[in-house]
Design an enzyme around this catalytic site. Structure first.
Site, short mmCIF file in Angstrom:
data_model
loop_
_atom_site.label_atom_id
_atom_site.label_comp_id
_atom_site.label_asym_id
_atom_site.label_seq_id
_atom_site.Cartn_x
_atom_site.Cartn_y
_atom_site.Cartn_z
N TYR A 123 -3.60 16.96 2.79
CA TYR A 123 -3.21 15.78 2.01
C TYR A 123 -4.22 15.51 0.90
CZ TYR A 123 -2.37 10.74 1.15
OH TYR A 123 -2.13 9.52 0.58
N ASN A 139 -0.59 6.17 9.09
CA ASN A 139 -1.84 6.30 8.36
C ASN A 139 -3.00 5.86 9.25
OD1 ASN A 139 -3.87 6.44 6.47
ND2 ASN A 139 -3.22 4.66 5.30
N ARG A 191 6.56 4.83 0.85
CA ARG A 191 5.60 3.96 1.52
C ARG A 191 5.94 2.51 1.20
NH1 ARG A 191 -0.90 3.69 0.06
NH2 ARG A 191 -0.94 1.41 -0.18
N ASP A 196 -9.71 2.55 -6.13
CA ASP A 196 -8.31 2.96 -6.00
C ASP A 196 -7.39 1.81 -6.43
OD1 ASP A 196 -5.97 4.27 -5.28
OD2 ASP A 196 -6.17 3.82 -3.15
N ASP A 212 0.85 7.30 -5.74
CA ASP A 212 0.72 5.87 -6.07
C ASP A 212 2.11 5.22 -6.25
OD1 ASP A 212 -1.98 5.92 -5.79
OD2 ASP A 212 -2.46 5.63 -7.91
N HIS A 272 4.27 10.89 -1.69
CA HIS A 272 4.77 9.58 -1.25
C HIS A 272 4.60 8.59 -2.39
CE1 HIS A 272 0.81 7.69 -0.49
NE2 HIS A 272 0.45 8.77 0.18
N CYS A 274 -5.85 -0.69 -2.55
CA CYS A 274 -5.82 -0.06 -1.24
C CYS A 274 -4.88 -0.83 -0.32
CB CYS A 274 -7.23 -0.03 -0.65
SG CYS A 274 -7.28 0.45 1.09
N GLU A 324 4.80 4.38 -3.39
CA GLU A 324 4.64 3.08 -2.75
C GLU A 324 5.31 1.97 -3.56
OE1 GLU A 324 0.16 1.81 -3.97
OE2 GLU A 324 0.42 3.79 -3.08
N ASP A 336 -0.50 11.88 -2.59
CA ASP A 336 -0.36 10.47 -2.93
C ASP A 336 0.06 10.38 -4.40
OD1 ASP A 336 -0.71 7.76 -3.44
OD2 ASP A 336 -2.73 7.67 -2.58
N GLU A 348 2.76 1.04 5.75
CA GLU A 348 1.33 0.85 5.57
C GLU A 348 0.82 -0.40 6.27
OE1 GLU A 348 -1.35 2.12 5.36
OE2 GLU A 348 -2.07 2.33 3.30
#
Length: 293
Positions: free
Chosen positions: A45, A211, A158, A59, A88, A113, A123, A115, A86, A188
């Site tokens: 990942y 996660n 996500r 982040d 985002d 993924h 985060c 989100e 990721d 998440e």
């Protein structure tokens, strides 16, 4: 005649979780990806959190799509393992997500993924998040699915809604995202073992990602236990990164204090060990062969 068509990264990731659950470690550079493969992991990942921190920024969506996909391409080239990335919030709206998928797929990764946070994102285990409407996220998922060339390229959705609007909204969104074509759901910041279990029961039959980041809202649960609940992909996004950064800090402090690195040498990867992971001997042999030696 046997089919000689290469198995795509997305297909390899799907095959891996079909036999899962699988632990997926975050690899913060291509060398760590090589290490993970040698140790027997089935997938790796690329974390946006690790990528951002490694570039010296938090982040919160500061890095661009091209910075993500360049890192993804270098990592994917270093290993035969499928790489999950990721992505985002998709780097924009639905039409931007089309380009995001195409660039990640061209980089050789197995999947991404997306989100449902609003920008500026943060985060998933911090307070103060906000999420877009479910309809906006559904449009992004539809765009992602439509854009992929390989039908097996993985698009996971996500949702950060649990920490914003509550558990029930996260479940409602998960079902909407699956209906829109997402291959699986990444809930998440579940805050207890019971919440992980409740979520899995609320979305039966879905491919689920858990996660297991450290120092966040979620408890650290082992792969076997999460698998028994129904989770197929168990993510450890920053585990190796955090350990490496702590070791680097301790090593630099010792060097600053003592003016020599000898106390740290027992904790180091040796030159021989590094060359072994890199396959250095093979490079030398090929070089000699090209010159007819």
């Amino acid at each position: 005649m046997a089919d000689s068509t290469p198995i795509s990264p997305g297909r390899r990731l799907r095959d891996a979780w079909a036999h899962g659950p699988i632990a997926i470690p975050g690899v913060f550079n291509p060398l760590v990806a090589k290490m993970a493969e040698r140790l027997g992991f089935h997938a790796v990942y690329l974390s946006g959190g690790a990528l951002s921190a490694g570039n010296g920024v938090p982040d919160i969506g500061l890095l661009a799509l091209t910075e993500f996909t360049q890192a993804a391409q270098l990592t994917a080239q270093a290993t035969t393992l499928p790489l999950l990335c990721d992505a985002d919030t998709g780097f924009g709206e639905a039409l931007n997500v089309e380009r995001t998928v195409r660039m990640f797929e061209s980089a050789g990764v197995a999947g991404i993924h997306l989100e449902d946070q609003e920008m500026p994102k943060r985060c998933g285990h911090l307070s103060g998040k906000s999420v877009v409407s479910a309809e906006v996220m559904v449009a992004k998922i539809r765009a992602a699915v439509a854009a992929k060339k390989d039908k097996d390229f993985v698009v996971l959705a996500r949702t950060d809604a649990k920490g914003v609007h509550g558990f029930d909204d996260a479940v409602t969104r998960a079902k909407m995202y699956l209906d829109a074509g997402a291959d699986g759901i990444f809930p998440e910041a579940m805050e207890s073992r019971e919440e992980f279990e409740r979520f899995a029961k609320a979305v039966p039959g879905a491919t689920l990602l858990a996660n297991m980041t450290e120092f966040g809202k979620s408890p650290n649960i082992d792969v076997k236990a999460l698998g028994a609940m129904g989770y197929r992909l168990i993510l450890f996004p920053l585990t190796a990164f955090r350990a490496a950064m702590k070791t680097a800090e301790d090593t630099l402090r010792d060097l600053m204090t003592n003016g020599v690195q000898t106390a740290s040498i027992p904790n180091m990867q040796t030159r021989a060990e590094l060359y072994d992971v890199l396959g250095y001997t093979g490079y030398e042999e090929r070089d000699r062969a090209y010159f007819g030696g």
